[in-house]
Motif scaffolding. Sequence first.
Motif, PDB file in Angstrom:
ATOM      1  N   PHE A  25       0.777  -1.109  -0.106  1.00 18.11           N
ATOM      2  CA  PHE A  25      -0.083   0.051  -0.017  1.00 18.11           C
ATOM      3  C   PHE A  25       0.929   1.100  -0.065  1.00 18.11           C
ATOM      4  O   PHE A  25       0.501   2.195  -0.634  1.00 18.11           O
ATOM      5  N   ALA A  26       1.762   1.244   0.761  1.00 17.15           N
ATOM      6  CA  ALA A  26       2.757   2.528   0.866  1.00 17.15           C
ATOM      7  C   ALA A  26       3.528   2.861  -0.352  1.00 17.15           C
ATOM      8  O   ALA A  26       3.736   3.645  -0.702  1.00 17.15           O
ATOM      9  N   VAL A  27       4.169   1.744  -0.943  1.00 17.25           N
ATOM     10  CA  VAL A  27       4.707   1.525  -2.389  1.00 17.25           C
ATOM     11  C   VAL A  27       3.706   2.225  -3.430  1.00 17.25           C
ATOM     12  O   VAL A  27       3.975   2.997  -4.393  1.00 17.25           O
ATOM     13  N   SER A  28       2.516   1.643  -3.566  1.00 15.06           N
ATOM     14  CA  SER A  28       1.272   1.919  -4.288  1.00 15.06           C
ATOM     15  C   SER A  28       1.179   3.592  -4.060  1.00 15.06           C
ATOM     16  O   SER A  28       0.840   4.340  -5.224  1.00 15.06           O
ATOM     17  N   SER A  29       1.079   4.178  -3.107  1.00 18.60           N
ATOM     18  CA  SER A  29       0.666   5.321  -2.729  1.00 18.60           C
ATOM     19  C   SER A  29       1.977   6.413  -3.188  1.00 18.60           C
ATOM     20  O   SER A  29       1.530   7.282  -3.675  1.00 18.60           O
ATOM     21  N   LEU A  30       2.879   5.863  -2.872  1.00 21.53           N
ATOM     22  CA  LEU A  30       4.100   6.862  -3.409  1.00 21.53           C
ATOM     23  C   LEU A  30       4.038   6.685  -4.771  1.00 21.53           C
ATOM     24  O   LEU A  30       4.442   7.912  -5.377  1.00 21.53           O
ATOM     25  N   VAL A  31       3.995   5.768  -5.411  1.00 16.95           N
ATOM     26  CA  VAL A  31       4.123   5.631  -7.104  1.00 16.95           C
ATOM     27  C   VAL A  31       3.025   6.565  -7.536  1.00 16.95           C
ATOM     28  O   VAL A  31       3.126   7.211  -8.472  1.00 16.95           O
ATOM     29  N   LEU A  32       1.541   6.422  -7.138  1.00 16.46           N
ATOM     30  CA  LEU A  32       0.602   7.172  -7.694  1.00 16.46           C
ATOM     31  C   LEU A  32       0.985   8.653  -7.252  1.00 16.46           C
ATOM     32  O   LEU A  32       0.588   9.628  -8.095  1.00 16.46           O
ATOM     33  N   GLY A  33       1.499   8.940  -6.135  1.00 17.02           N
ATOM     34  CA  GLY A  33       1.873  10.557  -5.959  1.00 17.02           C
ATOM     35  C   GLY A  33       2.814  11.128  -6.967  1.00 17.02           C
ATOM     36  O   GLY A  33       2.585  11.947  -7.501  1.00 17.02           O
ATOM     37  N   LEU A  34       3.669  10.200  -7.339  1.00 16.33           N
ATOM     38  CA  LEU A  34       4.750  10.523  -8.404  1.00 16.33           C
ATOM     39  C   LEU A  34       4.278  10.488  -9.787  1.00 16.33           C
ATOM     40  O   LEU A  34       4.349  11.600 -10.715  1.00 16.33           O
TER      41      LEU A  34
END
Length: 104
Positions: A25-34
């Motif tokens: 979830f954390a990686v997905s959130s960071l990637v979607l932010g970028l």
Amino acid sequence: MTTVTPAPAPVSTGAAATDVEQRGFAVSSLVLGLVSIVAGFTFVVPVAGLVLGILALRREPSARTMAIWGIVLNGVMLAGVVIAGLAAAVFGLAMLPFLPLVFV
């Protein structure tokens, strides 16, 4: 003559595998932010990233830093989308009286 039995092999608990899986979830959130920064102003991508970042904070304590960065990036982009939408609406309403002059 005595026989020595070998010690049992250590059993892998899979801690490393679960640590990697718990950061999804954390990686997905960071990637979607970028992606929302690179892809421009969208509404759906920052909302999804914001939700995933909040879920990551609650479920994944080991990935707290990535989750916070994802929340910050997605929150900033979502605020930008809202501000740009409001500015476009105000500008459009302000230009409405001049509409007949444009098509003359």
